[in-house]
Every structure is written in C-alpha cells, then in structure tokens.
Design an enzyme around this catalytic site. Structure first.
Site, PDB file in Angstrom:
ATOM      1  N   TYR A  64      61.050  15.088  20.998  1.00 22.32           N
ATOM      2  CA  TYR A  64      59.869  15.726  21.571  1.00 22.32           C
ATOM      3  C   TYR A  64      59.760  16.248  22.838  1.00 22.32           C
ATOM      4  CZ  TYR A  64      54.688  15.903  21.506  1.00 22.32           C
ATOM      5  OH  TYR A  64      53.476  16.297  21.645  1.00 22.32           O
ATOM      6  N   LYS A  86      59.200  19.993  24.326  1.00 24.22           N
ATOM      7  CA  LYS A  86      58.059  20.237  25.193  1.00 24.22           C
ATOM      8  C   LYS A  86      58.507  20.708  26.593  1.00 24.22           C
ATOM      9  CE  LYS A  86      55.032  19.543  22.175  1.00 24.22           C
ATOM     10  NZ  LYS A  86      54.104  20.482  21.418  1.00 24.22           N
TER      11      LYS A  86
HETATM   12  P1  NAD Z   1      48.324  17.164  14.473  1.00 23.64           P
HETATM   13  O1  NAD Z   1      49.340  16.427  14.032  1.00 23.64           O
HETATM   14  O2  NAD Z   1      46.991  16.497  14.175  1.00 23.64           O
HETATM   15  O3  NAD Z   1      48.150  18.623  13.954  1.00 23.64           O
HETATM   16  C1  NAD Z   1      49.069  19.544  14.087  1.00 23.64           C
HETATM   17  C2  NAD Z   1      49.148  20.730  13.105  1.00 23.64           C
HETATM   18  O4  NAD Z   1      50.321  21.548  12.920  1.00 23.64           O
HETATM   19  C3  NAD Z   1      49.000  20.174  11.600  1.00 23.64           C
HETATM   20  O5  NAD Z   1      47.789  20.707  11.067  1.00 23.64           O
HETATM   21  C4  NAD Z   1      50.294  20.458  10.987  1.00 23.64           C
HETATM   22  O6  NAD Z   1      50.092  20.721   9.629  1.00 23.64           O
HETATM   23  C5  NAD Z   1      50.601  21.823  11.654  1.00 23.64           C
HETATM   24  N1  NAD Z   1      52.038  22.046  11.410  1.00 23.64           N
HETATM   25  C6  NAD Z   1      53.123  21.026  11.449  1.00 23.64           C
HETATM   26  N2  NAD Z   1      54.389  21.575  11.359  1.00 23.64           N
HETATM   27  C7  NAD Z   1      54.055  22.944  11.012  1.00 23.64           C
HETATM   28  C8  NAD Z   1      54.696  24.088  10.645  1.00 23.64           C
HETATM   29  N3  NAD Z   1      56.272  23.817  10.498  1.00 23.64           N
HETATM   30  N4  NAD Z   1      54.072  25.273  10.426  1.00 23.64           N
HETATM   31  C9  NAD Z   1      52.850  25.398  10.780  1.00 23.64           C
HETATM   32  N5  NAD Z   1      51.999  24.380  11.009  1.00 23.64           N
HETATM   33  C10 NAD Z   1      52.471  23.267  11.019  1.00 23.64           C
HETATM   34  O7  NAD Z   1      48.789  17.151  15.829  1.00 23.64           O
HETATM   35  P2  NAD Z   1      47.839  17.199  17.490  1.00 23.64           P
HETATM   36  O8  NAD Z   1      47.792  15.983  17.673  1.00 23.64           O
HETATM   37  O9  NAD Z   1      46.487  18.052  16.951  1.00 23.64           O
HETATM   38  O10 NAD Z   1      48.737  18.313  17.916  1.00 23.64           O
HETATM   39  C11 NAD Z   1      48.675  19.671  18.400  1.00 23.64           C
HETATM   40  C12 NAD Z   1      49.700  20.118  19.443  1.00 23.64           C
HETATM   41  O11 NAD Z   1      49.418  19.415  20.651  1.00 23.64           O
HETATM   42  C13 NAD Z   1      51.061  19.782  19.120  1.00 23.64           C
HETATM   43  O12 NAD Z   1      51.978  20.750  19.700  1.00 23.64           O
HETATM   44  C14 NAD Z   1      51.153  18.499  19.757  1.00 23.64           C
HETATM   45  O13 NAD Z   1      52.689  18.231  20.198  1.00 23.64           O
HETATM   46  C15 NAD Z   1      50.620  18.745  21.173  1.00 23.64           C
HETATM   47  N6  NAD Z   1      50.295  17.524  22.031  1.00 23.64           N
HETATM   48  C16 NAD Z   1      49.358  16.580  21.039  1.00 23.64           C
HETATM   49  C17 NAD Z   1      49.199  15.340  22.184  1.00 23.64           C
HETATM   50  C18 NAD Z   1      48.114  14.439  21.531  1.00 23.64           C
HETATM   51  O14 NAD Z   1      47.646  13.522  22.258  1.00 23.64           O
HETATM   52  N7  NAD Z   1      47.643  14.582  20.260  1.00 23.64           N
HETATM   53  C19 NAD Z   1      49.571  15.285  23.095  1.00 23.64           C
HETATM   54  C20 NAD Z   1      50.409  16.124  23.836  1.00 23.64           C
HETATM   55  C21 NAD Z   1      50.820  17.477  23.177  1.00 23.64           C
END
Ligand code: NAD
Length: 446
Positions: free
Chosen positions: A352, A356
């Site tokens: 990851y 990132k």
């Molecule tokens: P989540 O898992 O709730 O949502 C991610 C979405 O991406 C889902 O709807 C999923 O279906 C979609 N997705 C996954 N693979 C896909 C693909 N191949 N094609 C199209 N869509 C796809 O995650 P989240 O927590 O909402 O995270 C969103 C973004 O923020 C991500 O990039 C994650 O790495 C980043 N992020 C999240 C956090 C956190 O604390 N939640 C922290 C740092 C970064």
C-alpha cells in the site's frame, strides 16, 4: 459519526475519569454545516508588510471583522500571521509573540494561518527565518485546543500575496472546511487560477469524474462536489453497481461501471464520455484498496492487486484521458488519493505504501505535464479516516490510530472531500504537484 471512546469521554462520568487519568479528550470539530460563516471573526492580521496590508484590505472588503492587534479582544476567531518579508530569525518574534498572550482567547475551532515564503538557498539568514516559520507553525498546531488548527501557506517568490490561489488557500484554511487539516504547509508556486463567480457554487458548469465513488471517501467527494454545483461522472466496479446507481440517482450524476484495472479501461472511459458529449474539468483518482500483510508473508496477488488499483490504473487512466485530446477541458484539475502510510511507512503495508508514495511522485510529474495545458495535479494524503476500509483494522490498532493526532480523533470522509474540492477548484490553479495531508496532524511522518 463519533467513536465509542469519544462518546464516553464526553459523557459526564467519562469526562471526570478522563480528567483524573489525563486521558485525551477530543474536541468536537466544527464542519461546514456547524459553522456557516466562511471566516471565523474577529480576525487578527499580524505583520507590517505590504502583503499584510493587502490581506487586511481583502478580508475587510469581504465584510470580515479584521484587526491589526489583539488589544482588549476577549475572543479571537482567526489569526493570519503574514511573514513574507522576514529577513532573519530575529525578526520573527516581533510579529509572532503578540499571539502568545492571546492563545487563551482563541475561540473553539479557531484558525491560525501563516503566510510566508519558501527557503530558496540564496540567503542563509533569510532562509533560516523562512524555515523557522515551519517549526513554529507545526509546534503551535500541537498546542492548539478546542478543535482549533494551525496551518501555513508558502508563497513562492514572485507570486503576489493576493494571487487567487493564495487567497483560495487562505480562505480554505480559515474555513470550517479544513476541520481535519492541521499542522500542514501548502505551497503556492504560480499566479494562475481565478475566483469563482458564485462562491456558493464554485463548481457550477464544471464536470468532474470521481473513481471509486460508490462508498466511503469517494461517495463523500461526490456529495461535496455536487453540493458545490458540479456535474458528476461517478465510476466504480460493476460489483458496486447498485450502490453506484443509488448515489448517481441522488446526485443526478452519470454512473460508469468499470474496473479501472481492466484492459483498455481508459479507452473505454473515453468512449463513454464521447458518447455522452462530456468533457472533464476535474478528475478525482480515488479508487483504492488495501491487502495488508507483513512483507515476510507478502504474496504476488496482494502486491500486484494493490499496485494495479492504487497507482498503475491512475497512470493508464490519465494517459488515455490526455491522449484522447477531447476528454479534458482547458484547465483540467487532477486530484489523487495518497496516504500518510505512503509518507511515513506502516508495518503490514509495504504494498500500500509503495502505491501511495508512487501517487505522490506521480502527481508531481503529472503536474509538470498538465501545467503546459493550463492544468494542475495534486494529491491529498488522508490519515485515519472513519470508513469501511479502516473499520476492518484490528480494534487496538484502530483505537491507537485515532488518538495519535493533534486532534485526537479520526477524520470523516467529508474532511478529505473538502480538501479535494479546494484543490480541484478554479481558485487552486497556482498549486502544482503538492500532497496535502488531511490527518489532524497525525504524528507519523513529517
Ligand atoms: P473504500 O474501500 O470504502 O472505497 C473504495 C472504493 O473504490 C470502493 O467503492 C471500491 O469499489 C472502489 N474500487 C476498488 N477497486 C476498484 C477498481 N478496480 N475499479 C474501480 N473502483 C474500485 O475506501 P475509502 O476508505 O473510501 O478510501 C478511498 C481512497 O482513500 C483510497 O484510495 C484509499 O487508499 C484512500 N485512503 C483512505 C484512508 C482511510 O483512512 N479510509 C486513509 C488514507 C487513504
């Protein structure tokens, strides 16, 4: 959404116990719906430069209650410390120390924002002063109470302090929209950008694509941009089709069911845009996954799938959108999702963090390319955000991750969405290749 610990320490018995044991007591963060005024007044502008005068005039013109001294003020809403002309560290105290005596007068949710210039390597004493501002700001952010934050804007030499992106960044950091941005310094390196015609609908007449939009942070980005007037193209995997259709209906958006890692995904997206006559003014590259394992147990499928979704798809999607020639508007704004794990590293997240950290370097390079087209590329790096992704963390790690920030709580998806909305706005045209952390000043990394 408040976590169980926070609910407990806000209850009457919990408050007493937490006080006795010296446990962290997270303050309620005021967000857009809690604090409608864009700037919490009165605002005290510190500094004697022409830049400080210009900022004062601009705030006054917007009807904000602005002062140049703390005098007898009982409550202070915001402080703007203008340090653009400091030439040596000895000059900092005169501008900053008046705030020391006023710290206890800061209102809940107060904002402190510094405006300064980045070190250039040309003048050691001046660079020491400019660098010093960062240390002061980051430490002050740790000392803020009541959900208050301290952030800075660094303005490159040659860019005037009243450039659109400086004012845009200042407005964002002074507003409730930056509730979970703390201890950060955003660099403005260009005079591009323009103020929106209607501040209540900055995305009117703009079309923005959000990937991974069906839930979590992506859905919050879609809702925030829709509230700001955007026309939306919402993309997610076919498996999330029902959730995606529901959200698209709610927001009158165009749903696109597509796995961003599938062969020719970029070209298929371009074809769908053409079919509907859509041109993108903004692209939010949010789709992401985690497949955590210690590196000793890392398998090719965990490694490959995370890199494929989190970074390779972003590269191929942007290549296809740029190559199409008619998919992007004249000043495209691209905002990608990085993570504090990509900055500091995290045990169990080598795959990851690789993806990132790749995102951050990618947007820096993409920004150079898009700049030639009048566009920008930037990233946000969320810290701990309350979503389904983090709900799957082991409970103890999750609890710890919430408390190791200056704000002592996890952020909400809307906090990330607000930062993205700012970076995707017309106003942010002078901000290129940056990664803005939305992490409550999480102690990991810089
Ligand atoms: P989540 O898992 O709730 O949502 C991610 C979405 O991406 C889902 O709807 C999923 O279906 C979609 N997705 C996954 N693979 C896909 C693909 N191949 N094609 C199209 N869509 C796809 O995650 P989240 O927590 O909402 O995270 C969103 C973004 O923020 C991500 O990039 C994650 O790495 C980043 N992020 C999240 C956090 C956190 O604390 N939640 C922290 C740092 C970064």
């Amino acid at each position: 959404m408040t976590d169980a610990y926070t609910r407990f320490v806000r209850s009457a018995p919990g408050r007493t116990i937490a006080k006795q044991l010296g446990l962290p007591r997270p303050s309620r963060l005021l967000r857009r719906e809690d604090r409608p005024e864009p700037v919490l007044g009165p605002v005290v502008v510190l500094g004697r430069s022409a830049g400080a005068d210009a900022i004062t005039s601009l705030l006054l013109a917007e009807g904000v209650d602005v002062r140049r001294r703390f005098d007898e003020l009982r409550t202070v809403g915001s402080v703007v410390a203008v340090l653009d002309e400091v030439a040596a560290p000895a000059e900092l105290g005169e501008i900053l120390l008046p705030l020391a005596g006023a710290m206890r007068s800061l209102a809940p949710g107060a904002r402190v924002v510094s405006l300064s210039r980045p070190a250039t390597g040309e003048d050691p004493a001046r660079d020491a002063a400019r660098g010093g501002v960062e240390g002061w700001l980051r430490s002050l952010a740790h000392e803020m109470r009541g959900g208050g934050t301290a952030n800075g804007v660094q303005v490159a030499d040659g860019v005037p302090l009243d450039a659109p992106s400086v004012l845009g960044a200042l407005r964002f950091l002074l507003s409730a929209r930056s509730a979970y941005v703390d201890g950060q310094i955003l660099t403005v390196d260009g005079a591009e950008g323009s103020a929106p015609a209607d501040r209540s609908r900055p995305f009117a007449e703009r079309t923005v694509l959000v990937t991974g939009a069906a839930r979590g942070i992506g859905a919050a980005i879609a809702r925030t941009l829709a509230a700001d007037g955007a026309r939306l193209v919402l993309l997610d995997v076919p498996g999330a089709g029902t959730e995606l259709a529901r959200l698209a209906n709610e927001l009158r958006a165009v749903p696109v069911q597509l796995d961003v890692t599938s062969a020719g995904a970029g070209e298929r997206l371009v074809a769908q845009l053409r079919e509907r006559g859509l041109v993108l003014d903004g692209v939010v590259l949010n789709a992401g996954i985690t497949r955590d394992k210690m590196f000793a147990n890392m398998t090719p499928d965990r490694w490959d799938s995370v890199l494929a979704v989190n970074i390779t798809s972003q590269i191929t999607l942007m290549e296809a959108l740029i190559a199409a020639g008619d998919a992007l508007g004249p000043q495209p704004r691209v905002v990608s999702l990085a993570s504090t794990s990509g900055i500091a590293g995290n045990a169990g997240q080598t795959n990851y963090a690789t993806s990132k950290a790749g995102v951050m370097a990618f947007v820096a390079a993409l920004a150079e390319r898009l700049r030639e087209l009048g566009g920008t590329a930037n990233a946000v790096a969320p810290g701990f955000i309350e979503t389904e992704m983090t709900a799957r963390m082991p409970p103890l790690n999750r609890e710890l991750a919430r408390r190791v920030s200056s704000l002592r709580q996890g952020g909400l998806p809307v906090d990330v969405a607000e930062a993205i909305a700012f970076l995707a706005s017309d106003e942010a045209g002078g901000i290129h290749g940056q990664t803005l952390r939305v992490c409550g000043q999480n102690i990991v990394g810089r």
